[in-house]
Design a protein around this motif. Structure first.
Motif, PDB file in Angstrom:
ATOM      1  N   UNK A 205       0.847  -1.196   0.000  1.00  0.00           N
ATOM      2  CA  UNK A 205       0.000   0.000   0.000  1.00  0.00           C
ATOM      3  C   UNK A 205       0.877   1.238   0.000  1.00  0.00           C
ATOM      4  N   UNK A 206       0.555   2.162  -0.877  1.00  0.00           N
ATOM      5  CA  UNK A 206       1.192   3.483  -0.901  1.00  0.00           C
ATOM      6  C   UNK A 206       0.194   4.424  -1.561  1.00  0.00           C
ATOM      7  N   UNK A 207       0.650   5.619  -1.941  1.00  0.00           N
ATOM      8  CA  UNK A 207      -0.232   6.533  -2.647  1.00  0.00           C
ATOM      9  C   UNK A 207      -1.178   7.306  -1.757  1.00  0.00           C
ATOM     10  N   UNK A 208      -0.818   7.485  -0.478  1.00  0.00           N
ATOM     11  CA  UNK A 208      -1.668   8.233   0.442  1.00  0.00           C
ATOM     12  C   UNK A 208      -1.936   7.442   1.703  1.00  0.00           C
ATOM     13  N   UNK A 209      -2.567   8.094   2.662  1.00  0.00           N
ATOM     14  CA  UNK A 209      -2.812   7.480   3.965  1.00  0.00           C
ATOM     15  C   UNK A 209      -3.968   6.483   3.875  1.00  0.00           C
ATOM     16  N   UNK A 210      -3.725   5.287   4.382  1.00  0.00           N
ATOM     17  CA  UNK A 210      -4.776   4.271   4.504  1.00  0.00           C
ATOM     18  C   UNK A 210      -5.219   4.221   5.955  1.00  0.00           C
ATOM     19  N   UNK A 211      -6.523   4.244   6.185  1.00  0.00           N
ATOM     20  CA  UNK A 211      -7.044   4.201   7.547  1.00  0.00           C
ATOM     21  C   UNK A 211      -6.461   3.019   8.304  1.00  0.00           C
ATOM     22  N   UNK A 222      -4.052 -11.223   5.246  1.00  0.00           N
ATOM     23  CA  UNK A 222      -2.857 -11.817   4.663  1.00  0.00           C
ATOM     24  C   UNK A 222      -2.159 -12.737   5.659  1.00  0.00           C
ATOM     25  N   UNK A 223      -2.095 -12.317   6.905  1.00  0.00           N
ATOM     26  CA  UNK A 223      -1.438 -13.137   7.926  1.00  0.00           C
ATOM     27  C   UNK A 223      -2.138 -14.485   8.088  1.00  0.00           C
ATOM     28  N   UNK A 224      -3.438 -14.511   7.928  1.00  0.00           N
ATOM     29  CA  UNK A 224      -4.207 -15.750   8.095  1.00  0.00           C
ATOM     30  C   UNK A 224      -3.835 -16.812   7.071  1.00  0.00           C
ATOM     31  N   UNK A 225      -3.265 -16.388   5.939  1.00  0.00           N
ATOM     32  CA  UNK A 225      -2.867 -17.360   4.910  1.00  0.00           C
ATOM     33  C   UNK A 225      -1.347 -17.395   4.738  1.00  0.00           C
ATOM     34  N   UNK A 226      -0.621 -16.842   5.718  1.00  0.00           N
ATOM     35  CA  UNK A 226       0.834 -16.842   5.648  1.00  0.00           C
ATOM     36  C   UNK A 226       1.408 -15.819   4.700  1.00  0.00           C
ATOM     37  N   UNK A 229       1.697  -7.980   4.252  1.00  0.00           N
ATOM     38  CA  UNK A 229       1.268  -6.664   3.788  1.00  0.00           C
ATOM     39  C   UNK A 229       2.341  -5.653   4.164  1.00  0.00           C
ATOM     40  N   UNK A 230       2.727  -4.812   3.208  1.00  0.00           N
ATOM     41  CA  UNK A 230       3.696  -3.754   3.443  1.00  0.00           C
ATOM     42  C   UNK A 230       3.022  -2.401   3.251  1.00  0.00           C
ATOM     43  N   UNK A 231       3.220  -1.504   4.198  1.00  0.00           N
ATOM     44  CA  UNK A 231       2.818  -0.113   4.041  1.00  0.00           C
ATOM     45  C   UNK A 231       4.038   0.662   3.570  1.00  0.00           C
ATOM     46  N   UNK A 250       3.577  -4.189  11.680  1.00  0.00           N
ATOM     47  CA  UNK A 250       2.357  -3.395  11.536  1.00  0.00           C
ATOM     48  C   UNK A 250       1.626  -3.217  12.866  1.00  0.00           C
ATOM     49  N   UNK A 251       1.548  -4.265  13.666  1.00  0.00           N
ATOM     50  CA  UNK A 251       0.857  -4.142  14.952  1.00  0.00           C
ATOM     51  C   UNK A 251       1.583  -3.181  15.879  1.00  0.00           C
ATOM     52  N   UNK A 252       2.890  -3.337  15.976  1.00  0.00           N
ATOM     53  CA  UNK A 252       3.676  -2.543  16.934  1.00  0.00           C
ATOM     54  C   UNK A 252       3.801  -1.089  16.498  1.00  0.00           C
TER      55      UNK A 252
END
Length: 408
Positions: A205-211, A222-226, A229-231, A250-252
């Motif tokens: 994800x890029x191109x602006x702020x994602x909520x 994505x984590x559920x299937x191994x 996701x990169x921001x 991402x969580x931390x």
């Protein structure tokens, strides 16, 4: 400059046409007498061949939206000499809305392709698919980083709302997809389930702020299937990626855009502006043909125009735009703060805050106006709420604030 690894592949999902050395050679022969190449850039094999041929010949390329009339821009920049380091020119707009060109050197383009490939761990086994225009810097960086590492790029033109797109994802065993925020909203409505697309291992994800709730949502999917996701964070002026936050953090570090790309660094100026230092910074802007002969004006230092902060571990948090400020009854407000708090697009004007929201009833608009005024601590007459069927978007998926301002 040669971005094309010997093992890299480009294939058209609709026609099956593939990129070959012969196609690039033929394109190069047609470009040999052109000092500056103006290239409308659809997601087709011939366009990619022409682009790579120009880079190989070290002829600067101006990438253009194939669906837009660029007669005036071409006339403005046709004459004049070009600097020997110049490789790529991408359009952007100044505060007046007049187009200008971002001047990128060969070194900057190659540096960022490598930075992105390293940050995402791209290998020759990866398969990316075009989800964004190739004349848009984020879409172009997907092409660059995958070709550099010998990966495959699938050219798809129908878009993720069409069955053909998802058929191509399955048929070509796509491993990576890049999206901007409005596309994540579309994916949410489509109930995107990565388990139905087992080859997909990575989304970015890029191109602006994602909520942040959507970041958490899709990272969890994505984590559920191994998968991962990169921001990411960037600007065209940085060729274009400057920061990356991997899925493991991402969580931390929720809300952060990550740490600087390898070889880059961030500082924050006294007035809160984010400043990027790195080998992928542009040479400068070109507003006239004479500017094409200019050398490096910035020395690897880019004042981004974004407001932000760095935490103790060097993770960057973007808090707004320096120019996205307004005044209501003499009080300065950050328009990005308003948009983070409420599902609206905000612009400023005539000592009032104007907000646009999609598909509100008259009662809902009045209630929203009161909520925003209370949140700002101002009288309701300082807030104007307008309902709109759909927010206007630019080609890169970002809100077209100039179109909103023009409607006031």
């Amino acid at each position: 400059m040669n971005l094309l690894h010997p093992s890299a592949k480009v294939v058209d999902a609709a026609t099956g046409e593939t990129l070959t050395p012969a196609l690039i050679d033929a394109a190069a022969a047609s470009l040999k007498d052109q000092p500056l190449v103006f290239l409308p850039m659809p997601a087709t094999v011939p366009a990619v061949a022409r682009y790579l041929a120009a880079l190989r010949l070290e002829k600067p390329v101006v990438l253009l939206d194939p669906d837009t009339d660029h007669t005036g821009l071409i006339a403005r920049y046709t004459t004049g000499e070009v600097h020997p380091d110049l490789a790529l020119l991408l359009t952007t707009s100044g505060s007046t809305g007049d187009p200008k060109l971002v001047r990128l050197s060969r070194a900057a383009v190659l540096a960022n392709a490598g930075q992105v490939a390293e940050s995402l761990g791209i290998t020759g086994d990866d398969v990316a698919i075009t989800t964004l225009p190739l004349f848009y810097s984020y879409g172009l960086s997907v092409l660059h980083s995958h070709l550099l590492r010998g990966a495959t790029v699938v050219l798809e033109r129908t878009g993720l709302m069409r069955k053909d797109f998802w058929d191509a994802v399955g048929a070509h065993r796509v491993t990576s997809m890049a999206f901007v925020p409005y596309q994540y909203e579309m994916l949410r409505r489509l109930r995107f389930d990565p388990a139905k697309h087992p080859s997909v291992r990575t989304i970015t994800q890029a191109g602006g702020r994602l909520r942040t709730d959507l970041v958490t949502d899709f990272a969890g999917r994505m984590d559920a299937v191994g998968g991962r996701m990169f921001v990411m964070y960037g600007q065209t002026e940085a060729a274009p990626r400057m920061a990356c936050l991997p899925s493991a953090l991402l969580d931390r570090k929720l809300g952060s855009v990550g740490q600087a790309m390898p070889g880059g660094a961030f500082t924050v100026s006294d007035d809160g502006e984010v400043v990027y230092h790195g080998p992928n910074v542009m040479m400068g802007y070109a507003e006239t043909a004479a500017d094409l002969a200019r050398g490096d004006d910035l020395g690897g230092v880019l004042r981004t125009g974004d407001l932000g902060r760095l935490d103790e571990e060097g993770f960057l948090f973007i808090t707004g735009r320096m120019k996205r400020m307004g005044k209501v009854f003499g009080v300065r407000i950050n328009l990005d703060d308003v948009e983070r708090q409420f599902p609206v697009a905000a612009v400023a004007g005539d000592d009032r805050l104007h907000v646009f929201a999609e598909d509100l009833s008259a009662d809902e608009a009045r209630a929203l106006r009161t909520k925003i005024a209370d949140w700002l601590g101002t009288h309701v007459t300082g807030v104007d709420v307008r309902t709109i069927e759909a927010l206007p978007l630019l080609a890169n998926g970002k809100t077209d604030y100039r179109a909103l301002e023009a409607s006031l």
